[in-house]
Design an enzyme around this catalytic site. Structure first.
Site, PDB file in Angstrom:
ATOM      1  N   GLU A  37     -11.176   0.834  -3.621  1.00 21.39           N
ATOM      2  CA  GLU A  37     -10.511   1.247  -2.382  1.00 21.39           C
ATOM      3  C   GLU A  37      -9.343   2.162  -2.724  1.00 21.39           C
ATOM      4  O   GLU A  37      -9.141   2.549  -3.879  1.00 21.39           O
ATOM      5  CB  GLU A  37     -10.026   0.024  -1.601  1.00 21.39           C
ATOM      6  CG  GLU A  37      -9.127  -0.894  -2.382  1.00 21.39           C
ATOM      7  CD  GLU A  37      -8.833  -2.197  -1.658  1.00 21.39           C
ATOM      8  OE1 GLU A  37      -7.732  -2.742  -1.861  1.00 21.39           O
ATOM      9  OE2 GLU A  37      -9.707  -2.688  -0.914  1.00 21.39           O
ATOM     10  N   ASP A  91       0.816  -1.215   0.000  1.00 18.17           N
ATOM     11  CA  ASP A  91       0.000   0.000   0.000  1.00 18.17           C
ATOM     12  C   ASP A  91       0.851   1.267   0.000  1.00 18.17           C
ATOM     13  O   ASP A  91       0.633   2.180   0.809  1.00 18.17           O
ATOM     14  CB  ASP A  91      -0.943   0.017   1.211  1.00 18.17           C
ATOM     15  CG  ASP A  91      -1.770  -1.242   1.346  1.00 18.17           C
ATOM     16  OD1 ASP A  91      -2.044  -1.873   0.306  1.00 18.17           O
ATOM     17  OD2 ASP A  91      -2.125  -1.607   2.476  1.00 18.17           O
TER      18      ASP A  91
END
Length: 523
Positions: free
Chosen positions: A188, A17
């Site tokens: 997301e 991420d």
């Protein structure tokens, strides 16, 4: 300009991420830490090519004990405005069933190394938060929104936006639904950028597995409506099954000192078609703005396969420094160690300065999600040697200490010294794969410690060795141990030292003289 070849991933091992930020002439990347503390690792670079571990942000105030596997600290985002660093993150308390109990927070600091403020709670409607500083003075908070009513297994329902009031330190005003997602679903990781009078919303879709993708949309106003880019997804490996880099997504953008644009993103290197024991890593790709004002990647949905070696418009040569060593001879541990769910205290972790040893007191079992006393580092290469030396005198079979490979509390391999009623002090090996617990029948009698332990990893297998410090040659304990099961989930494999006491917590200890980790090759 002469281009330079660099190797992806630029930050190997469990570094998922990635979120990139440039302040002045320095680049920073923040990565998720999940259940590992310290939380939210920050890497630094002056050239976009060579990255080094700089600091951790969540170091004292976070207690993740009891959080389920694969939850906890998700998707940090760092930003900067008028002399202040901002960081948003999610603490996920539950990720099973129809619900996602996740709480979003903000912390601030005058410098990237702190001191960081106490966490400011913002909302719990979804995960992957980000803060956008609009040049008009307003601050906007975005996050994925979760809808338990959906009948799909993944219940991500798009992206919401709300104003953040800096003085009140809370979200205010209307909540705007700015993106419903595409047919790829599982939307997301929203990030907003302002470029040439357009607000660009970048999201990850398709899930974090092989369908992971990067989508882009834009709007003239921050609250929408947003129009999807005609070339979305601009990055995916879902149609490139032979690419060495898979699972590409969760991206963020930066403009370099040379005026070129780059995208850092999550990726996995998969062995034998299915196994990514290093977890999700950080890679980089150069991107371009088209004449129509859209982003374009050289490895988009219709482009070539993603290759580990790419060319970018920078001129600095890449040097990967992946080895790690701690002789426990300083006042503090060497930066880079990790701990499960909570930072250690002196009740179970002590640096013995005179003896130059690390003393670890026995905690709960490796299957515990509360007080497992493990000190570990990320595995950053498929081929490595990890080694330690310990002094330990167990009195019962419930006391053990040693070296371990650890993916989760349900997936680990533990080479450990313990006590046997017939043989006395022995060396044993346990392996736990979900509900399959395997205790190797082999027992090696240890006349005395200290004892040196070594793990040699090669791809999807490893071998275990031991010897006394005064011996020249290593003894084989077990060769060709299959490590494929140390793959999957959200994190990558860790290697570390651990002490367990199932009779009484903190009632016994082991002293470790050193720990080192060396990469054997770049293959």
């Amino acid at each position: 300009m002469t281009q330079v070849q660099i190797k992806n991933p630029i930050i190997p091992g469990f570094n998922p991420d990635p979120n990139i930020l440039k302040v002045a002439d320095v680049y920073y990347i923040a990565v998720s830490s999940f259940e590992w503390m310290p939380g939210i690792r920050i890497y630094q670079s002056h050239d976009l090519v060579n990255w080094e571990f700089l600091t951790d942000i969540l170091t004292t105030q976070i207690d993740l004990r009891g959080n389920p596997q694969g939850a906890s600290i998700w998707a940090p985002q760092i930003s900067y405005d008028q002399g202040t660093f901002y960081l948003t993150y999610t603490d996920v308390k539950n990720a099973h069933g129809p619900f996602k109990d996740c709480h979003n927070y903000l912390v601030t600091a005058p410098t990237i190394t702190g001191p960081w403020s106490d966490s400011i709670y913002l909302n719990s409607s979804g995960f992957d938060p980000a803060l956008f500083h609009d040049p008009n003075g307003k601050k906007w908070f975005v996050n994925e929104i979760w809808d338990y009513r959906l009948t799909t297994s993944n219940k991500s329902a798009g992206v919401v936006l709300q104003e953040y009031d800096l003085q009140q330190q809370k979200l205010v005003g209307k909540v705007y639904k700015i993106f419903n997602g595409t047919a790829l679903a599982k939307t997301e990781a929203p990030q907003i950028y302002l470029h040439n009078s357009y607000y660009y919303l970048i999201t990850a879709e398709g899930g974090t597995g092989k369908n992971h993708s990067v989508t882009v949309c834009r709007s003239k106003t921050i609250t929408g409506p947003y129009v999807l880019a005609p070339n979305s997804p601009i990055l995916t490996a879902s149609d490139k099954p032979n690419s060495p880099l898979q699972c590409t997504g969760h991206a963020s953008l930066v403009e370099s000192n040379t005026g070129h644009w780059y995208m850092v993103f999550l990726t996995c290197r998969i062995l034998d078609h299915d196994y990514h024991i290093l977890g999700r890593e950080t890679a980089i790709e150069e991107v371009y703005w088209t004449k129509d004002g859209w982003l374009e990647s050289t490895v988009d949905g219709n482009g070539p396969d993603l290759t580990p070696t790419i060319e970018i418009s920078e001129t600095v040569q890449q040097v990967l420094k992946l080895d790690f060593e701690d002789n426990f001879d300083q006042e503090q541990l060497t930066p880079g160690w990790n701990f499960l769910r909570v930072m250690p205290d002196s009740s179970w972790l002590q640096l013995r300065e005179t003896e130059k040893q690390l003393r670890i007191y026995g905690g709960e079992s490796p299957a515990s999600t509360f007080n497992h006393h493990l000190v570990a580092i990320r595995q950053s290469d498929f081929n490595y040697i990890a080694e330690t030396e310990l002094n330990f005198t167990p009195k019962t079979f419930n006391e053990f200490a040693g070296i371990m490979l650890f993916l989760t509390n349900e997936k680990f391999i533990y080479l450990y010294v313990t006590y046997d009623e017939q043989l006395g002090t022995v060396l044993r090996l346990m392996k736990y794969d979900q509900d399959q617990f395997q205790l190797e029948p082999q027992k090696v009698t240890i006349n005395k410690t200290p004892l040196q332990l070594r793990i040699v990893g090669h791809g999807l297998s490893c071998a275990m060795y031991y010897k006394n410090p005064n011996e020249q040659d290593w003894h084989v304990f077990k060769e060709a141990i299959d490590t494929r099961f140390l793959s999957g989930g959200f994190t990558g494999n860790f290697i570390g030292i651990s002490v367990t006491n199932l009779n009484q917590t903190n009632a016994s200890y082991a002293d470790f003289d050193y720990f080192n980790y060396r990469v054997l090759s770049d293959k």
